[in-house]
Design a protein around this motif. Sequence first.
Motif, short mmCIF file in Angstrom:
data_model
loop_
_atom_site.label_atom_id
_atom_site.label_comp_id
_atom_site.label_asym_id
_atom_site.label_seq_id
_atom_site.Cartn_x
_atom_site.Cartn_y
_atom_site.Cartn_z
N VAL A 1 0.81 -0.99 0.09
CA VAL A 1 0.05 0.17 -0.10
C VAL A 1 0.90 1.40 -0.13
CG1 VAL A 1 -1.72 1.23 1.31
CG2 VAL A 1 -2.09 -1.15 1.13
N LEU A 2 2.12 1.30 0.90
CA LEU A 2 2.77 2.38 0.97
C LEU A 2 3.53 2.73 -0.66
CD1 LEU A 2 4.12 4.58 2.66
CD2 LEU A 2 5.99 2.59 3.13
N ARG B 1 4.49 13.69 -6.21
CA ARG B 1 4.68 15.12 -6.04
C ARG B 1 4.46 15.32 -4.59
NH1 ARG B 1 3.82 20.40 -9.59
NH2 ARG B 1 4.35 21.95 -8.30
N SER B 2 3.10 15.00 -4.28
CA SER B 2 2.57 15.27 -2.79
C SER B 2 3.09 14.44 -1.78
CB SER B 2 0.93 15.03 -2.72
OG SER B 2 0.80 13.51 -3.05
N VAL B 3 3.85 13.44 -2.06
CA VAL B 3 4.67 12.55 -1.19
C VAL B 3 5.91 13.34 -1.09
CG1 VAL B 3 5.73 10.33 -0.68
CG2 VAL B 3 3.66 10.41 -1.60
N ALA B 4 6.58 13.85 -2.07
CA ALA B 4 7.83 14.40 -2.00
C ALA B 4 7.65 15.73 -1.03
CB ALA B 4 8.35 14.64 -3.32
N ASP B 5 6.58 16.58 -1.40
CA ASP B 5 6.33 17.58 -0.60
C ASP B 5 6.15 17.24 0.90
OD1 ASP B 5 6.57 19.16 -2.89
OD2 ASP B 5 4.25 19.34 -3.18
N GLN B 6 5.53 16.46 1.26
CA GLN B 6 5.03 16.06 2.73
C GLN B 6 6.62 15.62 3.38
OE1 GLN B 6 1.49 13.47 2.83
NE2 GLN B 6 0.48 15.27 1.53
N PHE B 7 7.11 14.67 2.69
CA PHE B 7 8.48 14.18 3.09
C PHE B 7 9.46 15.34 3.45
CE2 PHE B 7 12.71 12.73 2.57
CZ PHE B 7 12.71 11.39 3.47
N ARG C 1 12.91 1.34 7.81
CA ARG C 1 13.35 2.52 7.14
C ARG C 1 11.76 2.64 6.65
NH1 ARG C 1 18.08 4.07 5.59
NH2 ARG C 1 17.86 4.65 3.36
N ALA C 2 11.23 1.78 6.12
CA ALA C 2 9.60 2.12 5.51
C ALA C 2 8.85 2.72 6.72
CB ALA C 2 8.84 0.94 5.22
N ALA C 3 9.14 2.43 7.91
CA ALA C 3 8.51 3.07 9.00
C ALA C 3 8.91 4.43 9.23
CB ALA C 3 8.76 1.99 10.17
N ALA C 4 10.33 4.70 9.36
CA ALA C 4 10.80 5.83 9.49
C ALA C 4 10.17 7.01 8.21
CB ALA C 4 12.45 5.82 9.38
N PHE C 5 10.32 6.31 7.07
CA PHE C 5 9.58 7.11 6.11
C PHE C 5 8.29 7.62 6.26
CE2 PHE C 5 7.03 7.24 2.31
CZ PHE C 5 7.45 8.43 1.43
N CYS C 6 7.54 6.42 6.98
CA CYS C 6 6.06 7.01 7.17
C CYS C 6 5.89 7.77 8.25
CB CYS C 6 5.35 5.51 7.72
SG CYS C 6 4.96 4.38 6.50
N ARG C 7 6.88 7.96 9.06
CA ARG C 7 6.85 8.75 10.41
C ARG C 7 7.11 10.17 9.70
NH1 ARG C 7 6.55 7.65 15.68
NH2 ARG C 7 6.33 5.29 16.19
N VAL C 8 7.97 10.27 8.86
CA VAL C 8 8.44 11.52 8.52
C VAL C 8 7.56 12.38 7.66
CG1 VAL C 8 10.11 12.78 6.86
CG2 VAL C 8 10.83 11.27 8.59
#
Length: 214
Positions: free
Chosen positions: A93-94, A103-109, A156-163
């Motif tokens: 899903v991620l 684009r929105s994922v990159a902006d939020q990250f 690392r996937a979890a850290a990505f989700c948190r950020v």
Amino acid sequence: MSDQPPARRHHRPALPGDDAILAMAGGIDPQAREEAAHAAASALVHGARSAADAEVTRRVVRLAQDEGLEVIAELWSDAPADSLAGALWRLYVLRTWVQRAPRSVADQFAEGRRHAPVMEVVAGVADPPGPAEVAAVLDAVLTGVAEGDFAVTLERAAAFCRVVAIGRAHHADDPRVADAEDDASGLTRSAARLLRTAEQLESAGRRWRDGELG
């Protein structure tokens, strides 16, 4: 002669034929679907440890290539979060979300990175992967070609989700978003769901290290 029924023999789940997998992805035969989900997850993550494993892995990968990874992933959709299949469903899903909304994922990250240096350390990953990297890593896992410690991938996937969740929450606080109440509240709720996903992936990583993620 004993009246007791014979003890059930534990067996490693076998992956049925491709047609059966396609049928089970549609909701037929829940028990067989569960076994196929576990077999497919194990084949992709553990890789080939025998000739039988190699055949299962080959068929899973080929089916994903021919019919689309979503066919395999659908088998995992009802799996509990503390199972291997459930962890792969969350990764799928991620990955899908990152690919559909880059684009929105990159902006939020990027926004999250500006506000979350402490959270990166708390998550145990000093340098969380960005959208492109996390998509590439999850592609490797979900197509059976990943190398390295699976627990590290989960962490690392979890850290990505948190950020990203932190970045999303800050977007919700943006006055330009706050004017649209539904959008702001939706971002807040989705940020909370992302944090929950991060917790589930971190827990799966711990279970993998302990040999308990089955």
